[in-house]
Enzyme design. Structure first.
Site, PDB file in Angstrom:
ATOM      1  N   LYS A   1      62.451  33.755  14.304  1.00  0.00           N
ATOM      2  CA  LYS A   1      61.208  34.089  13.585  1.00  0.00           C
ATOM      3  C   LYS A   1      61.019  35.597  13.376  1.00  0.00           C
ATOM      4  CE  LYS A   1      58.596  29.993  14.955  1.00  0.00           C
ATOM      5  NZ  LYS A   1      57.332  29.474  15.502  1.00  0.00           N
TER       6      LYS A   1
ATOM      7  N   ASP B   1      51.834  29.142  11.770  1.00  0.00           N
ATOM      8  CA  ASP B   1      51.564  28.647  13.132  1.00  0.00           C
ATOM      9  C   ASP B   1      50.081  28.775  13.498  1.00  0.00           C
ATOM     10  OD1 ASP B   1      54.142  27.853  13.762  1.00  0.00           O
ATOM     11  OD2 ASP B   1      54.717  29.843  14.493  1.00  0.00           O
TER      12      ASP B   1
ATOM     13  N   TYR C   1      54.298  20.560  23.531  1.00  0.00           N
ATOM     14  CA  TYR C   1      54.014  19.135  23.497  1.00  0.00           C
ATOM     15  C   TYR C   1      55.230  18.411  24.048  1.00  0.00           C
ATOM     16  CZ  TYR C   1      57.010  19.502  19.454  1.00  0.00           C
ATOM     17  OH  TYR C   1      58.077  19.789  18.650  1.00  0.00           O
TER      18      TYR C   1
END
Ligand code: ATR
Length: 278
Positions: free
Chosen positions: A66, A103, A218
């Site tokens: 990123k 994001d 998650y």
């Protein structure tokens, strides 16, 4: 002609993005394909340029590229600019590569729209001062929070991040020990502690009564931080699956100009309930 998109990362086999974008495309009747690309660690820019030269219309970028995507983008949205990271690359008609970061909007939308959290006037704690925290800072400060405290194991990094964001809203930084005696309406975990099943050491009473917790991670099972929230009386203890789908939706909108309905896609991915309702 079918438009080509992809997600690039290393590793990449685990990525759920192809499933998410395929579901969005089916739902909205868009003619596109979406693949996984294993990015080479020493030639990320080359991989990106080749994909676009071959007609690729957009790329999602994930770990560890990123920051490199940010450097490669020749035009950046304000939120990407302050995130210091880019997760959406789009070749424009004039040949310029545009970079955005979805994001933060994904996190805010999951909390505010999917779960109904009212940010305005709330005290919010953001745990962590790495790339994940920096990536969501600006959108969080644009929600109208009363105060955003960044707390990190290494206090200096939190202070530095808060100082860099000072012009954007009411933000401060501190170490974890300085949280003693403070209470928050929402605690967001942007640390990587959960990757090893850990939770940053927090005072037991730092969650306000009925306050919420949100883990940017998650998993099929409730994450360590979700369990921490449930154990500490959280009104809601949420994990980051909704954020994952919402950030994908924001990229889809940039590329296709239509907003997909994320709810059935979140339900599809949540084979087991990661959220714990206290
Ligand atoms: P990312 O890009 O995922 O944010 P990073 O830049 O390496 O990754 O940052 C990881 C963050 O998680 C940091 O804020 C780190 O704290 P330090 O700055 O003190 O290293 C935090 N972190 C990682 N493991 C942790 C743990 N066991 N307890 C508390 N914080 C942790």
């Amino acid at each position: 002609m079918t438009d080509r998109y992809a997600v690039i990362g290393n590793p990449i086999a685990h990525s759920k993005s192809p499933r998410i974008h395929a579901a969005f495309a089916r739902q909205t009747g868009q003619d596109l394909s979406y693949e996984r690309i294993l990015g080479s660690l020493d030639d990320f820019a080359g991989d990106v340029r080749r994909f676009f030269a071959d007609g690729g219309r957009g790329l999602n970028v994930t770990v560890p590229f990123k920051e490199q995507a940010w450097a490669l983008a020749e035009r950046r949205s304000p939120r990407a600019q302050s995130a210091g990271a880019v997760n959406t690359l789009t070749p424009l008609p004039d040949g310029v590569i545009a970079g955005d970061n979805t994001d933060g909007p994904g996190l805010v939308r999951d909390l505010a729209v999917n779960h109904g959290f009212a940010f305005a006037g709330r005290r919010v704690l953001l745990l962590g001062a790495g790339g994940a925290a920096r990536g969501v800072l600006r959108p969080l400060l644009e929600t109208g929070v009363a105060e955003l405290v960044i707390a990190n194991r290494t206090a200096a990094r939190a202070l530095e991040l808060a100082a860099a964001a000072k012009g954007l809203g009411p933000v401060s930084g501190c170490g974890l020990a300085a949280l003693t005696g403070q209470r928050f309406d929402l605690i967001i975990n942007a640390t990587s502690a959960g990757l090893t099943g850990e939770v940053p050491p927090l005072p037991d009473d730092c969650l306000a009564e009925g306050g919420w917790t949100y883990d940017m991670l998650y998993g099929d099972e409730p994450t360590a931080f979700c369990r921490w929230g449930a154990d500490h009386g959280a009104g809601r203890a949420l994990d980051g699956l909704g954020m994952l789908v919402e950030q994908a939706a924001e990229s889809f909108i940039i590329w296709r100009g239509v907003r997909p309905d994320t709810r059935p896609v979140i339900a599809l991915l949540r084979r087991r309930e990661g959220e714990i309702t206290a």
